[in-house]
Design an enzyme around this catalytic site. Structure first.
Site, short mmCIF file in Angstrom:
data_model
loop_
_atom_site.label_atom_id
_atom_site.label_comp_id
_atom_site.label_asym_id
_atom_site.label_seq_id
_atom_site.Cartn_x
_atom_site.Cartn_y
_atom_site.Cartn_z
N GLU A 18 91.07 -30.23 14.80
CA GLU A 18 90.19 -29.63 15.58
C GLU A 18 89.21 -30.55 16.54
OE1 GLU A 18 89.84 -29.62 12.14
OE2 GLU A 18 87.82 -29.22 11.77
N GLU A 62 87.06 -37.85 9.37
CA GLU A 62 86.51 -37.03 10.35
C GLU A 62 87.18 -37.07 11.96
OE1 GLU A 62 82.43 -37.46 12.23
OE2 GLU A 62 81.96 -35.55 11.90
N CYS A 81 73.18 -42.94 5.55
CA CYS A 81 74.10 -43.86 6.22
C CYS A 81 73.83 -45.44 6.10
CB CYS A 81 74.36 -43.70 7.97
SG CYS A 81 74.20 -41.93 8.09
N CYS A 106 75.94 -33.59 10.07
CA CYS A 106 76.45 -34.76 10.84
C CYS A 106 77.25 -35.81 9.95
CB CYS A 106 75.05 -35.69 10.92
SG CYS A 106 74.08 -35.07 12.03
N SER A 135 74.90 -26.13 10.15
CA SER A 135 74.76 -25.95 11.73
C SER A 135 76.21 -25.95 12.19
CB SER A 135 74.13 -27.14 12.09
OG SER A 135 74.48 -27.39 13.53
N LYS A 194 84.29 -41.22 8.23
CA LYS A 194 84.27 -40.99 9.47
C LYS A 194 85.67 -41.15 10.07
CE LYS A 194 79.99 -39.83 10.87
NZ LYS A 194 79.75 -38.60 11.77
N GLU A 245 71.61 -29.02 17.83
CA GLU A 245 71.42 -28.60 16.34
C GLU A 245 69.67 -28.13 16.31
OE1 GLU A 245 72.99 -30.87 12.86
OE2 GLU A 245 71.11 -31.17 12.19
N GLU A 299 69.89 -24.61 17.70
CA GLU A 299 70.52 -23.85 16.76
C GLU A 299 69.42 -23.35 15.91
OE1 GLU A 299 74.26 -25.17 15.00
OE2 GLU A 299 74.20 -23.23 13.85
#
Lengths: 159, 586
Positions: free
Chosen positions: B377, B372, B515, B310, B330, B369, B285, B288
């Site tokens: 993908e 996710e 978090c 994230c 990102s 999560k 990141e 980037e």
């Protein structure tokens, strides 16, 4: 009452034009939903999503309001809407038996529309004609002092 | 504002005008019970439905009992909070609530943490004399992250306030009327088909078992018992400063070493750290960011701002609510997903096993999560990079189930190589941490100079939206930070509508505090101060780390030398980056 079930662009435009006349959108959701139901005849998901987007509120909130008020309906009304009064006076004079007969004749429940789009049943609270109890309205015509055996004949008029 | 004086249970208390009776009572340590009420001061979550009536009190001169949570304290009020009339009323309220509540505490996921159960216990409710209409029943709604069992809902509507007012997601509303009334989604759709981001903050504030996480502990037990499988575990930064609470420790107690031992005792073959992947995230990141900064400085203004990616709930939020900004996050995957991807490629190669033989388990402070990890993908030929996700609470439960008390265990170290990490990685667990970690690396790479000072105090704190400039040796990099999705929305709208403050890089975490306040963490039960203690612990861990910059992590250097090549290189792109898609949901 005519059948207004198709969600044409013209109708959405009409609704949009109405919403544009409201300067401050906050707090005006119910007013807009009233108008929308007047235009479309009912409030299907597409209309609720559209209203939510335009009014800048969540679709969940719009659905919350629509599902709370009995006036709002998500199903299109039939070509002939049979509105039965279930208010106190009509009820004590046998509205329930009348309702049973209507259900039997049409094969649908309160809030439903028959498969052929011909009939729908709406439950009402007092139409202000207690002297005629029990009362049924088909479209704009009032039928009073009913007994269950009169229902078939009335409904047959509209078939 | 002027103060007013009132008397509560014989104690005189002075409070500012505008306070509620409940607030005044708490000031003199009179703890009036509450159920629907919730005030998380730091995150501006106030639920004042006054619907449950458990907090009623007697006020001299008033005929009716008053709900203390919604009654303004007035000068000269004389209040009694524990008369027989009050206690009887509260007990009746409880009986009414329980008359429409399943009596299945033994098998309820919330048992022991349930506020309704706690009240029933303290009021000595032994039988419910209210019978009558059958209780409300609703379809159980199960997503990868959450379970909604509305039979257990008490209509406090905290979830609705959290979802709509704090997070501004707008997935929930009270629908229908009377016995059919329930909190649900538009058109009563399953949550998985709505704008729900899976942030789980509704679960974090639900007083009962109506909203709980989708528990994966038994699936983990099965994987551990399978001799054919190599089971690898990763633990997110925020877990180590919170899981101790489930074992009686004060909030903010760090138990990393004991947690590692517990995981090893549970039978995990390799105990690794998401922090390793957080360092890797910074390399990707951060690179980037510098690439996009280079373009920006060369005149391509739309190359910035860049958004961190994230937080999976945040990604869901932007995909469904900000289609016009879908190109700015990102492309770096989250640390959890980078870990899974590297474990099932690089590390599976080291072990010389096919990826199908490996099970990757994550321990996360988060419920999103779980979602996710299930995204299509993030799988190769249907084999997910991360197989199973446990919340902090679920891990604590699993440790207890396996006859261990975390605090009795010796400390031990993570396994290598994917257990090596830096202080920059651990601060991923709190709001401001990801961007601070990125800046530590970006500064040194961009300027070629060593950072004069590692701690970026200007990026820390608890304010919902923070903007600060970081001097990149001549170029002022403007950084925006938001935690809580409502704050993120405000910041994103600012960026969308012209970006007047010229923000170049933005960090967003969906949960209040980041978090550390994730929906998988031990329940805070309305005590917002717990989050600040966890946050302090995170920074303490950072300060004590021998290496505090991600690009100095030797295991990461080795990963690039032996396997990946360079950050944002070809293999990195394949394994560590992703793309986003606009999701049109209601």
């Amino acid at each position: 009452m005519s059948v207004k079930t198709d969600l044409t662009e013209t109708k959405f435009n009409e609704l949009e034009a109405y919403m544009e006349t409201i300067p401050v959108k906050k707090g005006e959701l119910i007013r807009v939903l009233h108008k929308a139901q007047g235009i479309f005849g009912y409030l299907p998901e597409e209309v609720q999503k559209y209203v939510a987007k335009k009014m800048n509120v969540s679709t969940a909130k719009v659905f919350g309001v629509v599902s709370f008020y009995s006036y709002f309906t998500m199903k299109p009304k039939g070509e002939h809407d049979i509105a039965i009064c279930l208010g106190t006076a009509c009820y004590v004079r046998g509205a329930e038996k009348i309702l049973d007969a209507i259900k039997r004749e049409t094969g649908i429940e309160v809030g439903e529309t028959s498969a052929d789009g011909k009939f729908s049943i709406t439950g009402l609270r007092c139409v202000g004609a207690c002297g005629l109890a029990p009362v049924v309205m088909v479209n704009d015509k009032v039928y009073g002092r009913l007994t269950a055996d009169m229902i078939k004949g009335i409904i047959d008029n509209y078939r | 504002m002027s103060d007013i004086k009132l008397t509560i249970d014989g104690k005189v208390v002075s409070v500012p005008m505008g306070s509620t009776v409940l607030e005044a009572a708490r000031k003199v340590d009179v703890h009036i019970p509450t159920l629907c009420h919730l005030d998380l001061h730091d995150t501006k979550m106030v639920n004042q439905a006054a619907s449950c009536r458990i907090c009623v009190v007697e006020i001299d001169g008033r005929r009716n009992l008053a709900p203390s949570c919604a009654t303004p304290a007035l000068d000269g009020m004389v209040i009694k909070t524990n008369t027989i009339r009050v206690l009887d009323a509260r007990k009746t309220v409880l009986e009414l609530l329980l008359s429409d509540h399943p009596k299945e505490c033994l098998t309820c996921a919330k048992s022991g943490e349930c506020e309704l159960q706690g009240l029933a216990e303290s009021f000595g409710v032994r039988e419910i004399n209210i019978t009558g209409k059958a209780q409300s029943t609703y379809r159980k709604d199960v997503t990868t992250s959450l379970i909604r069992d509305m039979d257990k809902c008490v209509m406090c509507r905290r979830c609705e306030t959290m979802c709509n007012k704090v997070q501004t997601v707008g997935a929930l509303s009270a629908i229908n009327r009377g016995f059919e009334a329930v909190v649900s989604a538009a058109f009563d759709l399953p949550m998985g088909e709505t704008v729900c981001t899976h942030c789980g903050q509704c679960v974090a504030v639900c007083p009962t078992g109506a909203l709980t996480e989708n528990d994966a502990t038994w699936k983990v037990v099965e994987a551990l018992a399978d001799p054919e499988k190599v089971v690898v575990v990763q633990t997110a930064p925020a877990v180590r400063v919170a899981i101790g609470e489930e074992f009686g420790q004060d909030p903010g107690t760090t138990v990393t070493g004991q947690m590692v031992t517990a995981l090893r005792n549970l039978g995990f073959d390799h105990v690794f750290d998401t922090d390793f992947a957080a360092d890797l995230t910074i390399l990707e990141e951060g690179t980037e960011l510098l690439q996009r900064l280079g373009k920006f400085l060369a005149g391509e203004k739309e190359a910035l701002p860049i958004l961190t990616s994230c937080c999976p709930a945040w990604v869901n939020f932007i995909e469904s609510q900000f289609p016009e900004l879908i190109h700015i996050p990102s492309t770096a995957k989250s640390p959890q997903q980078m870990f899974g991807s590297i474990a099932k490629s690089y590390y599976a190669d080291i072990l010389d096993i096919p990826r199908e033989k490996m099970v990757v388990v994550s321990i996360m402070p988060c419920l999103a999560k779980k979602y996710e990890a299930s995204r299509e993908e993030f799988a190769v030929n249907g084999n997910s990079d991360v197989d199973l996700v446990l919340s902090t609470r679920e891990l604590a439960n699993l440790i207890q189930r396996s006859n261990m008390n975390l605090m009795d265990l010796e400390k031990s170290e993570f396994d290598q190589p994917m257990g090596a990490s830096t202080g920059a990685a651990v601060i991923f667990g709190t709001t401001g941490g990801v961007i601070e970690a990125a800046v530590r690396t970006a500064y040194e790479v961009h300027t070629g100079k060593e950072l004069p000072k590692i701690d970026f105090e200007e990026l820390r704190g608890f304010e919902g939206v923070r903007v600060a400039g970081v001097d990149m040796d001549g170029f002022m990099l403007n950084i925006g930070i938001a935690h809580g999705l409502g704050n993120a929305r405000a910041l994103l709208e600012e960026v969308r509508d012209g970006n007047p403050r010229n923000i170049h890089a933005i960090e967003v975490m969906a949960c209040p505090g980041g978090c550390i306040g994730g929906a998988g963490q031990p329940f805070h039960h309305g005590d917002g101060s717990i989050l600040k203690k966890r946050q302090s612990a995170i920074y303490q861990v950072d300060r004590e780390m021998p290496i505090r910059k991600s690009h100095e992590n030797p295991a990461i250097t080795e990963l690039y030398e032996k396997y990946l090549g360079k950050p944002c290189g070809h293999l990195s792109h394949q394994l560590l980056h992703t793309e986003y898609a606009v999701k049109d949901k209601v």
